[in-house]
Scaffold this active site. Sequence first.
Site, PDB file in Angstrom:
ATOM      1  N   HIS A 167      43.160  42.077  62.014  1.00 50.89           N
ATOM      2  CA  HIS A 167      42.475  40.835  62.328  1.00 50.89           C
ATOM      3  C   HIS A 167      41.077  40.862  61.727  1.00 50.89           C
ATOM      4  O   HIS A 167      40.374  41.873  61.803  1.00 50.89           O
ATOM      5  CB  HIS A 167      42.401  40.633  63.840  1.00 50.89           C
ATOM      6  CG  HIS A 167      42.010  39.254  64.243  1.00 50.89           C
ATOM      7  ND1 HIS A 167      40.684  38.865  64.367  1.00 50.89           N
ATOM      8  CD2 HIS A 167      42.749  38.152  64.530  1.00 50.89           C
ATOM      9  CE1 HIS A 167      40.638  37.592  64.728  1.00 50.89           C
ATOM     10  NE2 HIS A 167      41.876  37.133  64.835  1.00 50.89           N
ATOM     11  N   HIS A 168      40.656  39.736  61.127  1.00 52.16           N
ATOM     12  CA  HIS A 168      39.394  39.708  60.384  1.00 52.16           C
ATOM     13  C   HIS A 168      38.179  39.902  61.283  1.00 52.16           C
ATOM     14  O   HIS A 168      37.093  40.283  60.818  1.00 52.16           O
ATOM     15  CB  HIS A 168      39.260  38.392  59.620  1.00 52.16           C
ATOM     16  CG  HIS A 168      38.522  38.508  58.327  1.00 52.16           C
ATOM     17  ND1 HIS A 168      37.348  39.215  58.199  1.00 52.16           N
ATOM     18  CD2 HIS A 168      38.783  38.013  57.081  1.00 52.16           C
ATOM     19  CE1 HIS A 168      36.913  39.148  56.948  1.00 52.16           C
ATOM     20  NE2 HIS A 168      37.770  38.440  56.258  1.00 52.16           N
ATOM     21  N   SER A 169      38.314  39.667  62.574  1.00 48.83           N
ATOM     22  CA  SER A 169      37.174  39.874  63.470  1.00 48.83           C
ATOM     23  C   SER A 169      36.770  41.335  63.550  1.00 48.83           C
ATOM     24  O   SER A 169      35.639  41.664  63.924  1.00 48.83           O
ATOM     25  CB  SER A 169      37.506  39.365  64.882  1.00 48.83           C
ATOM     26  OG  SER A 169      38.540  40.136  65.468  1.00 48.83           O
ATOM     27  N   ASN A 353      31.586  41.955  60.716  1.00 51.81           N
ATOM     28  CA  ASN A 353      31.488  40.995  59.619  1.00 51.81           C
ATOM     29  C   ASN A 353      30.022  40.704  59.334  1.00 51.81           C
ATOM     30  O   ASN A 353      29.359  39.997  60.099  1.00 51.81           O
ATOM     31  CB  ASN A 353      32.222  39.698  59.987  1.00 51.81           C
ATOM     32  CG  ASN A 353      33.734  39.878  60.013  1.00 51.81           C
ATOM     33  OD1 ASN A 353      34.398  39.781  58.991  1.00 51.81           O
ATOM     34  ND2 ASN A 353      34.270  40.160  61.196  1.00 51.81           N
TER      35      ASN A 353
END
Length: 508
Positions: A167-169, A353
């Site tokens: 997951h990009h989080s 991020n």
Amino acid sequence: MYGSSANGSPSVAALPTSPLLPVRTPRKAPADDPTEEGEPVSPTARLMEPIYILVAVGLGCPVNLPVFSAGIAAQLARYPRFCSIQVTDESNGGNPRWVRTAVNMDDHTIIPTLDPVAVAADPDRAVEDYMASLPALPMDRSRPLWEFHFLDFPTSEATSTVVIRVHHSMGDGMTLITLLLASARSAADPTRLPAMPEQPARTGAIYAPPPRSAGVLAFVAWVWSYLVLAWNTMVDVTLFAATIAFLSDPHTPFKYVDRGAASSSRRRFVHRSIRLEDVKFIKNAMNCTVNDVLVGATSAALSRYYFRKAGCTNTSKICLRSILLVNTRPTSSLQTYVDMIESGKSNDVAWGNRVGYIVLPFHLAMHDDPLAYVPKAKNTVDRKKSSLEVIFTCKMGESFLKMFGLKAGAFIFGRMFANTTLAFSNLVGPTQQIEFYGHPVLFIAPSVYGAPQAVLVQYLSYNGTIKVSLSVDKEIIRDYTQLMDDFVESFGHIKDGASRLSTSIKQE
């Protein structure tokens, strides 16, 4: 088709998703956690809610699952994000935070059962079909959001394939490259870390003008550089705001007509290899950077596809825009972070991020000279380098999220993607062959799904090659393999043009 995990329990991918877990009482975190009650989920990570990273890794030998799983367990225990889940706390206004949890490797290692007839007939297609099935399968939110899928059969590129879904989080491209380098070893000497990628000259966070030198002309040039920076930043931020409000790209075969038409379940992921030596040859012949070449070749490939689909000879220029995610950390941080992890100081690493956004134009046009795309790309990229757009866009998104909540931040994020045409990224990977726990790595092909765009283009250099990866909506671009061919052919035509240019210069 989707099989089971290593211990025979249902695959993680087959489990239904669930919202963020509610937590009514504080949960004690491990002693090495940066905060006792868990670190808050950053505003940028919250905006990444619908986006996932998908990475295909080709191995040079069959998978030794016990060895690979033990290696993953030993490495990921050092990375807080990969041992945490997102939870909400009612006492904190329902804001999510990262909380450590126990990791059961059997929940994260998946061995799918594929149709043996389909695998024997076309193993490359079997891998592509399996990757295409993953966006439709939700991940279990009660576990850390990462998975390793093992496809232990030979393809045209590798003896076996590992598909990693994250997951990009949990992190951006810089984070994943850091994890990759810290978890791998040099194939030539397994006792050493991989050779670090050569870092560009930039050492500041984003923009570092040349140092001030003596002399009137030098002083004027120094002042002028800041005036140009201020003007370019003002123009770019204004256009970014206009993009959120109303400014949308023209309709082309690459863009959704209706933003509601986007669907991750229709995604296809394809990739091809080009030689880094060829790209550097073009770079030297054109006196530009590798990134200039990649941007120029992307414009050439999109132009070839567009004008062929249009079925006309109209060569009027069309401008499309892409969202370029930029790492806001200093470029020197990669080596520093890997050293921190090796020395047991992973909590000091800037995880997560740390990205800003740049709206990068791509110009579609038919040129008689294939080299014409590269100077145009260089001018565009140089112009963007003299701007603080990435800083302002990052802060704008975070500020709106803090002031008006997640819905306002998500609205801006969604409008930014919906009013542009594609997403574009370029990552620098290991410069030599690496291995994961005794498994030599032949290629690394990253991709993304979840963004409301029909085309996402990603480049990753590794061991003398550059992987061109496309994530496409097959309902919008049905002939996506032809689009992939256009990228390869465009690089070939530009290289041929650079060869003729170098020959003519030598003859002169």
